[in-house]
Design a protein around this motif. Sequence first.
Motif: not given
Length: 549
Positions: A322-325, A290-291, A341-342, A352-353
């Motif tokens: 994966k979370i992209t802010a 999931v991203h 978060l990591k 997680f990335s």
Amino acid sequence: MKSNEMPPLDTHIFRKIHNYSIGNVENREIDSHGKLPLLYEDGSGNKYNKATYGFSFSTGNHQVEFEPLKSFHSLDALFLDTTPPFHSYEHKMRELADIESQYSELIKPHTQSHEKAVQHDPSGPKLSTDAIIRLGGERFIQSCSSTSMKDISISNHPYGGSFSGLSDEEVKDVQLIENLLLSSEKVTKQQYERSIKLLDWCDVLSCSMENPVQRLVHYFSKALREKIDKENGGDTSGGSKKKDEANLAERVMTPSATATMLYEKTPLYQAGHFAGVQALVDGLSGLKNVHVIDLSIKQGTQCTILMQALVSQPNCPIEHLKITAVGTNSKQKIEQTGVWLKSFAESINLSFSFNLVIVEDMLDFKKGLLELDPDEALGVYTSCGLWGMIAQQDRLESLMKVIRSIKPLVMVVCEVAANLNSLNFVNRFIEGLFFFGALFDFLEECLGCEDEIRTFTESMHFGKGISNIVASEGAERVMRHVNINVWRKFFARFGMKETELSMSSLYQAKLVVEKFPCGSGCTFDRDGDSLVIGWKGTPIQSLSSWKFS
């Protein structure tokens, strides 16, 4: 429990987020086993009981038709209340029911399913801020014209034309609202000296440390004075004031310790986060890679809720998240959020990335910056991350084109549910009075009169927002909230289809507010497929879920 339902979570774990720094990774509340403590239980001790679903919603049917993308110029009319200005303030008040507004009429009590008509017992609880505003509005109308408006005579109100049954403080508050409205009327007629005399009276009887009505009047009075100064060419703040207004939306979106503490102590924003994360989980159900692209990550509390929800799915455990802010400022603070978060993900054994995309201008945001993987399931989340671009609609349109191009499975949107973008000053003033009145009432009941967080929030955020809405025009007016109906029309231009929020989302919101002593003041209403979260019937936030056709 269904495989995609979130387990109830303990928001207490976020108590020390605001103290976090890169050098203090251990400053987090996680138990000795590295897992989040569960919080919500029903009366029988069950962690999650679907039988307790119980909501009373007022419903409305909305059908959003797809419109092809139009030119940028057409967006202006979409985000503005194009109701022609009324010839007089008195006429405006009389015709308030006919404008496109969240509120039916200033002078009538709410008639929503969860709220009874206002009635008052002197020995009972105090009148709400909303009820005081309505009474003050009636007296304002009566003072403007007692003969030409017989159809909405004040005698129709439960209290009649007198102050019978009201306490001394409530009488004072009603008079304050009446005189504030009279002062605003004088401003529209450019009778500035008369307006200032009324504001002088308001200022004597109100201040920033009294009850919600008096604090509300204090900030609106200050804003009206600013408007009078500007209209008379007496605004001497110059470039510093304009810069402060331009940065207002940015400050609201910037992570801060005060915002974290406010989040911990009050139910409304937590309810939106928990329900919104459940909508994300519903949209990404059964997928292992999931991203999530977060357009408003702030302290990242919603991300920790999402992590716990994904690792708790019994039939389809997550393999990688994966979370992209995405943002245009606060790079260092968001990087700290990413480090936290990591560490949090590691503590619950989640692969997680974290990626950060900071662009100087949202026009520079492109698909190639997102490091997409074709094997990822994409979701987009934003909590009050879009309204700041309404005044820069080319940026908003550019952002939405990029989001459409990546074809996410779900986009969850939480935004302020208020109409504060009218070209007409009177419309904005009335809408703002009710909206901020509900917020002042909310903070008073949840935090108390002496709380420092309440004082800071009202002064630095609400007060400046009121000033911008009331006193600023044109490009200087950056506080431009619109309601869910406007967002529907805008999203339809990009082929977005609204999806119904699940009962699990509604249940998460209900569970959150029930753990707060002030939670009974929170109200939930269906608006089409969306959820409107309010305070004592006044809409505060809207939550919606979308897919691209």
